[in-house]
Design an enzyme around this catalytic site. Structure first.
Site, PDB file in Angstrom:
ATOM      1  N   ASP A  38      -4.788   4.955  -9.108  1.00  0.00           N
ATOM      2  CA  ASP A  38      -5.513   3.769  -8.451  1.00  0.00           C
ATOM      3  C   ASP A  38      -7.017   3.580  -9.143  1.00  0.00           C
ATOM      4  OD1 ASP A  38      -3.727   4.130  -6.109  1.00  0.00           O
ATOM      5  OD2 ASP A  38      -4.968   5.216  -5.225  1.00  0.00           O
ATOM      6  N   GLU A 207      -0.542  -4.216  -1.320  1.00  0.00           N
ATOM      7  CA  GLU A 207      -1.650  -3.429  -1.492  1.00  0.00           C
ATOM      8  C   GLU A 207      -2.381  -3.641  -2.767  1.00  0.00           C
ATOM      9  OE1 GLU A 207      -0.461   0.457  -0.411  1.00  0.00           O
ATOM     10  OE2 GLU A 207       0.250   0.993  -2.561  1.00  0.00           O
TER      11      GLU A 207
END
Length: 324
Positions: A38, A207
């Site tokens: 991420d 997401e």
């Protein structure tokens, strides 16, 4: 003579390593060692910074490291810039940071506790006097701690428009919301119609939202598929308005299963000097099956004559040296 020869043999590997580092012209992938996911990449002054999730078991994912570079090739690790001891309400995992600088302060937004209905957690914000921290909890509580429009409050990205307004895009579970932030990031402020949350979910969104602006066009990007599986990928849309609507155009990351899979949850950085754009993302190396065995990588992205993003082929070589 024997002693001198042994000494020379002993230092040759060291000299060789130093020479190799000196002559390094491309980043390679991953860009730094360790399991990290991420990644939020940003330019602060004359340095590139990457703030990733420490990719480990849920109960161990309670701190953030950061990495800085002047050229995208040589990276310096900054350990433990924020951990759960400085966020009293974050009792469990912390992940997916979003970062920015404002008024000589550095802000780090994060998700914590993997909130589900009835649980405490959500999106928090921390602040520091320098990029490497240490960061301290700004509010003493989550900025967003409720599930609105079906969007799990995680994977936040903060975007500043041309008028100086800060927006935050966020959301898991297949839903994406956008909110307006007060200038000190202490709370949400309503849109002109009085609402606090607007859903802007594009087709196939899962997401990891991200936005950047280029030549007057707003590129809204997100991750699709499941993060634990091989089908994780990044898609995008283009709009003349930072609030959309966002119509899916196509996939950005084209995976190469001989190298890695699960390529997704990315960010974009731009070098204004070279006018090059880079996508920083995580992927799972070929042969790795553990969900958390993810590494941070980088590729250059390019655009066609219409401004559309040319699909990226993931590589082992990464990108060439590019100073700011």
């Amino acid at each position: 003579m024997k002693t001198v020869l042994v000494s020379l043999i002993a230092i040759i590997p060291i000299l060789g390593f130093a020479q190799k580092k000196k002559d390094l012209k491309s980043s390679g992938n991953p860009i730094f060692p360790g399991w990290y996911a991420d990644p939020e990449a940003i330019v602060y002054g004359k340095e590139y910074w990457v703030f990733p999730t420490y990719s480990d078991k849920y109960e161990n994912q309670v701190f953030f490291d950061a990495f800085s570079s002047k050229d995208l090739v040589h990276w310096t690790k900054h350990k433990d810039v924020l951990d759960s001891s400085n966020v009293k309400w974050a009792k469990q995992a912390m992940w997916a940071p979003a970062v920015l600088e404002k008024d000589k302060k550095y802000y780090l937004f994060f998700g914590a506790n993997d909130i589900h209905p009835g649980e405490v957690g959500g999106i928090g914000v921390a602040v520091a006097n320098k990029p490497a921290g240490p960061y301290k909890d700004l509010l003493g509580k989550p900025l967003i701690d409720t599930i609105v429009n079906g969007a799990q409050p995680i994977d936040q990205f903060v975007f500043k428009d041309k008028e100086g307004q800060y927006y935050m895009f966020y959301g898991g579970w297949g839903h994406c919301n956008v909110v307006r932030l007060k200038s000190d990031f202490s709370k949400l402020v309503p849109f002109s119609d009085g609402t606090l949350y607007k859903e802007v979910t594009p087709k196939n969104y899962v997401e990891g939202p991200f936005m950047f602006e280029r030549k007057g066009i707003y590129y809204f990007m997100w991750s699709e598929g499941g993060w634990t599986g091989p089908d994780y990928k990044v898609a995008y849309s283009m709009s003349e308005n930072p609030l959309g609507p966002f119509k899916r155009i196509g996939t950005v990351l084209v995976q190469n299963f001989d190298i890695a899979n699960g390529a997704g949850h990315h960010s974009i950085i731009h070098n204004p000097k070279s006018d090059k754009y880079y996508i920083v993302y995580h992927r799972r190396p070929n042969g790795e099956t553990a969900a958390n065995h993810r590494e941070t990588c980088i590729e250059e992205i390019n655009f066609d004559k219409d401004g559309k993003i040319i699909p990226v082929n993931i590589s082992k070589s990464g990108v060439k040296m590019d100073g700011l």
